[in-house]
Scaffold this active site. Structure first.
Site, PDB file in Angstrom:
ATOM      1  N   MET A 280       0.900  -1.042   0.129  1.00 30.81           N
ATOM      2  CA  MET A 280      -0.049  -0.044   0.101  1.00 30.81           C
ATOM      3  C   MET A 280       0.817   1.227  -0.019  1.00 30.81           C
ATOM      4  O   MET A 280       0.427   2.433   0.405  1.00 30.81           O
ATOM      5  CB  MET A 280      -0.969  -0.199   1.091  1.00 30.81           C
ATOM      6  CG  MET A 280      -1.835  -1.183   1.164  1.00 30.81           C
ATOM      7  SD  MET A 280      -3.498  -0.824   1.976  1.00 30.81           S
ATOM      8  CE  MET A 280      -2.873  -0.681   3.686  1.00 30.81           C
ATOM      9  N   GLY A 281       2.264   0.991  -0.262  1.00 28.92           N
ATOM     10  CA  GLY A 281       3.125   2.194  -0.259  1.00 28.92           C
ATOM     11  C   GLY A 281       3.244   2.863   1.016  1.00 28.92           C
ATOM     12  O   GLY A 281       3.411   2.061   2.001  1.00 28.92           O
TER      13      GLY A 281
ATOM     14  N   LEU B 255       6.488   3.219   1.892  1.00 30.20           N
ATOM     15  CA  LEU B 255       7.544   1.992   1.881  1.00 30.20           C
ATOM     16  C   LEU B 255       8.670   2.365   2.812  1.00 30.20           C
ATOM     17  O   LEU B 255       8.970   3.565   3.033  1.00 30.20           O
ATOM     18  CB  LEU B 255       8.328   1.880   0.312  1.00 30.20           C
ATOM     19  CG  LEU B 255       7.197   1.560  -0.707  1.00 30.20           C
ATOM     20  CD1 LEU B 255       7.847   1.405  -1.982  1.00 30.20           C
ATOM     21  CD2 LEU B 255       6.364   0.317  -0.341  1.00 30.20           C
ATOM     22  N   HIS B 256       9.024   1.281   3.499  1.00 28.61           N
ATOM     23  CA  HIS B 256       9.934   1.334   4.404  1.00 28.61           C
ATOM     24  C   HIS B 256      10.862   0.048   4.733  1.00 28.61           C
ATOM     25  O   HIS B 256      10.653  -0.771   3.595  1.00 28.61           O
ATOM     26  CB  HIS B 256       9.160   1.457   5.951  1.00 28.61           C
ATOM     27  CG  HIS B 256       8.056   0.359   6.300  1.00 28.61           C
ATOM     28  ND1 HIS B 256       8.534  -0.891   6.677  1.00 28.61           N
ATOM     29  CD2 HIS B 256       6.727   0.754   6.151  1.00 28.61           C
ATOM     30  CE1 HIS B 256       7.266  -1.458   6.830  1.00 28.61           C
ATOM     31  NE2 HIS B 256       6.350  -0.864   6.433  1.00 28.61           N
TER      32      HIS B 256
ATOM     33  N   HIS C  53       9.316  -3.227   3.280  1.00 30.85           N
ATOM     34  CA  HIS C  53       9.190  -3.458   2.022  1.00 30.85           C
ATOM     35  C   HIS C  53      10.364  -3.642   1.155  1.00 30.85           C
ATOM     36  O   HIS C  53      10.312  -4.484   0.532  1.00 30.85           O
ATOM     37  CB  HIS C  53       8.607  -2.281   1.564  1.00 30.85           C
ATOM     38  CG  HIS C  53       7.007  -2.001   2.036  1.00 30.85           C
ATOM     39  ND1 HIS C  53       6.772  -0.843   2.919  1.00 30.85           N
ATOM     40  CD2 HIS C  53       5.808  -2.588   1.964  1.00 30.85           C
ATOM     41  CE1 HIS C  53       5.613  -0.776   3.395  1.00 30.85           C
ATOM     42  NE2 HIS C  53       4.977  -1.950   2.933  1.00 30.85           N
TER      43      HIS C  53
ATOM     44  N   GLY D  72       4.691 -10.474   4.030  1.00 35.44           N
ATOM     45  CA  GLY D  72       5.206 -10.408   5.250  1.00 35.44           C
ATOM     46  C   GLY D  72       4.414 -11.111   6.259  1.00 35.44           C
ATOM     47  O   GLY D  72       3.116 -11.224   6.298  1.00 35.44           O
TER      48      GLY D  72
ATOM     49  N   LYS E 286       4.376 -10.412   9.251  1.00 34.25           N
ATOM     50  CA  LYS E 286       3.774  -9.533  10.158  1.00 34.25           C
ATOM     51  C   LYS E 286       2.361  -9.442  10.034  1.00 34.25           C
ATOM     52  O   LYS E 286       1.681  -9.467  11.053  1.00 34.25           O
ATOM     53  CB  LYS E 286       4.378  -8.209   9.626  1.00 34.25           C
ATOM     54  CG  LYS E 286       4.033  -7.150  10.882  1.00 34.25           C
ATOM     55  CD  LYS E 286       4.057  -5.737  10.360  1.00 34.25           C
ATOM     56  CE  LYS E 286       2.639  -5.094  11.120  1.00 34.25           C
ATOM     57  NZ  LYS E 286       1.989  -4.343  10.510  1.00 34.25           N
TER      58      LYS E 286
ATOM     59  N   GLN F  64      -3.237 -12.528   7.213  1.00 36.07           N
ATOM     60  CA  GLN F  64      -3.323 -12.261   5.687  1.00 36.07           C
ATOM     61  C   GLN F  64      -2.766 -13.316   5.028  1.00 36.07           C
ATOM     62  O   GLN F  64      -3.080 -13.783   3.974  1.00 36.07           O
ATOM     63  CB  GLN F  64      -2.613 -10.853   5.543  1.00 36.07           C
ATOM     64  CG  GLN F  64      -2.563 -10.750   4.107  1.00 36.07           C
ATOM     65  CD  GLN F  64      -2.248  -9.123   3.983  1.00 36.07           C
ATOM     66  OE1 GLN F  64      -3.062  -8.246   3.965  1.00 36.07           O
ATOM     67  NE2 GLN F  64      -1.056  -8.928   3.679  1.00 36.07           N
TER      68      GLN F  64
ATOM     69  N   SER G 230       3.737   0.956   8.105  1.00 39.76           N
ATOM     70  CA  SER G 230       3.702   2.303   7.641  1.00 39.76           C
ATOM     71  C   SER G 230       2.861   3.120   8.454  1.00 39.76           C
ATOM     72  O   SER G 230       2.814   4.619   8.506  1.00 39.76           O
ATOM     73  CB  SER G 230       2.885   2.213   6.480  1.00 39.76           C
ATOM     74  OG  SER G 230       3.317   1.625   5.367  1.00 39.76           O
TER      75      SER G 230
HETATM   76  P1  AMP Z   1       1.591  -2.928   3.396  1.00 39.39           P
HETATM   77  O1  AMP Z   1       2.030  -1.796   2.535  1.00 39.39           O
HETATM   78  O2  AMP Z   1       1.570  -2.600   4.974  1.00 39.39           O
HETATM   79  O3  AMP Z   1       0.125  -3.491   3.005  1.00 39.39           O
HETATM   80  O4  AMP Z   1       2.404  -4.415   3.394  1.00 39.39           O
HETATM   81  C1  AMP Z   1       2.886  -4.739   2.200  1.00 39.39           C
HETATM   82  C2  AMP Z   1       3.464  -6.199   2.590  1.00 39.39           C
HETATM   83  O5  AMP Z   1       4.663  -5.877   3.325  1.00 39.39           O
HETATM   84  C3  AMP Z   1       2.664  -7.109   3.279  1.00 39.39           C
HETATM   85  O6  AMP Z   1       3.078  -8.526   2.641  1.00 39.39           O
HETATM   86  C4  AMP Z   1       3.035  -7.094   4.736  1.00 39.39           C
HETATM   87  O7  AMP Z   1       2.757  -8.130   5.439  1.00 39.39           O
HETATM   88  C5  AMP Z   1       4.402  -6.779   4.421  1.00 39.39           C
HETATM   89  N1  AMP Z   1       4.968  -5.988   5.691  1.00 39.39           N
HETATM   90  C6  AMP Z   1       4.518  -5.047   6.249  1.00 39.39           C
HETATM   91  N2  AMP Z   1       5.427  -4.628   7.263  1.00 39.39           N
HETATM   92  C7  AMP Z   1       6.304  -5.637   7.548  1.00 39.39           C
HETATM   93  C8  AMP Z   1       7.332  -6.145   8.574  1.00 39.39           C
HETATM   94  N3  AMP Z   1       7.493  -5.439   9.299  1.00 39.39           N
HETATM   95  N4  AMP Z   1       7.794  -7.311   8.062  1.00 39.39           N
HETATM   96  C9  AMP Z   1       7.842  -8.102   7.413  1.00 39.39           C
HETATM   97  N5  AMP Z   1       6.874  -7.690   6.313  1.00 39.39           N
HETATM   98  C10 AMP Z   1       5.956  -6.608   6.369  1.00 39.39           C
END
Ligand code: AMP
Length: 275
Positions: free
Chosen positions: A25-26, A28-29, A32, A145, A147, A151, A184
């Site tokens: 979802m952007g 990005l950190h 990601h 992830g 995390k 999901q 994020s």
């Molecule tokens: P999001 O942008 O938050 O929807 O996350 C995109 C992808 O990054 C998803 O598969 C999340 O599970 C993964 N992700 C987000 N935060 C983490 C994290 N701290 N460690 C591992 N994967 C992550």
């Protein structure tokens, strides 16, 4: 790096190479970044890495943070460029969801607990958008992830049940120095909330080696530690089977403790596999 905005552009990309997708979802950190690194490895020398950035309105329940979710477009683009991404797909909500849409993808078992209970409709939104991304980008593999443990389990189930010919690759949770899982949403936390949020990882570490203890004792211990942070408001702490996500009587191999805790207006989730 090619930037693709429309679905037609994305679908018209030649598909000669092995393609590995990282849906995001952007905002990005570094987590990601790790998913992209794993995708690069999985794609191989001749393959390509696709990242999608889409803040999916369908997975935000009414009244949640859809509007204020961070959308740093330029920084995200730079991030992807620096990470060696080949394709960046950034569609508009209007094109992804025609106003008269009437078809959704719903997983009905694993979605009924934990996040699914607290956020009705959330996983229907996730499954629908991930299925659409799979159809649009036709990846050979996709990276998610741990995390977002529930999901990941639901995506694996959807892929199995709907026969998507896509490998799902899981990446362990990436954390900041004090143990807080990167997210994020962490940027919503003020400095005191951010400091106190480190309690979550302390709680997870304290229960990690629970052995065969009763699940209720493990949950109580985690709750006690979390409540030491006076800004923490627990939504749930549960111990479940890692595959079925059903509650278990005792901790041990193949069980996982999942939690959702708010600090101020920011709701955080995390989990740890128990041994
Ligand atoms: P999001 O942008 O938050 O929807 O996350 C995109 C992808 O990054 C998803 O598969 C999340 O599970 C993964 N992700 C987000 N935060 C983490 C994290 N701290 N460690 C591992 N994967 C992550």
């Amino acid at each position: 790096m090619k930037i693709l905005i429309t679905i037609a552009e994305a679908q018209n990309q030649p598909r000669a190479k092995r393609r590995v997708l990282v849906p995001t979802m952007g905002a990005l950190h570094k987590a990601h970044g790790e998913l992209i690194r794993v995708a690069r490895e999985a794609a191989g020398k001749h393959g390509e890495v696709a990242v999608s950035i889409f803040v999916n309105p369908l997975q935000f329940e009414p009244g949640s943070d859809y509007k204020r979710y961070p959308r740093p477009e330029k920084a995200d683009e730079e991030f992807c460029r620096n990470a060696g991404v080949d394709l960046l797909f950034r569609p508009s909500a209007e094109e992804v969801y025609p106003h008269d849409r009437s078809t959704f993808v719903e997983e009905t078992s694993l979605s009924s607990t934990l996040e699914g209970k607290s956020r009705p409709g959330h996983f229907r939104g996730v499954c629908t958008v991930v299925a659409k991304l799979f159809n649009i980008l036709a990846p050979d593999a996709a990276v998610f992830g741990e995390k977002d443990f529930q999901q990941l389990a639901i995506i694996r189930r959807m892929v199995r049940d709907l026969n998507f010919d896509i490998d799902i690759i899981a990446v362990p949770t990436i954390r900041d120095e004090d143990g807080l899982a990167c997210s994020s949403r962490n940027q919503y936390l003020n400095s005191e909330e951010r400091k106190q949020a480190a309690i979550l990882y302390k709680a997870l570490l304290a229960v990690k080696n629970a052995g065969k203890k009763p699940a209720n004792d493990v949950i109580a211990l985690a709750q006690k530690i979390i409540n030491e942070a006076h800004l923490a408001r627990i939504d749930y702490v549960e111990v479940v089977d890692a595959e079925t996500l059903k509650r278990v009587q005792s901790a041990g191999p193949n069980t996982v403790l999942l939690l959702a805790v708010s600090f101020g207006k920011t709701r955080l989730i995390d989990n740890i596999r128990l041994a």
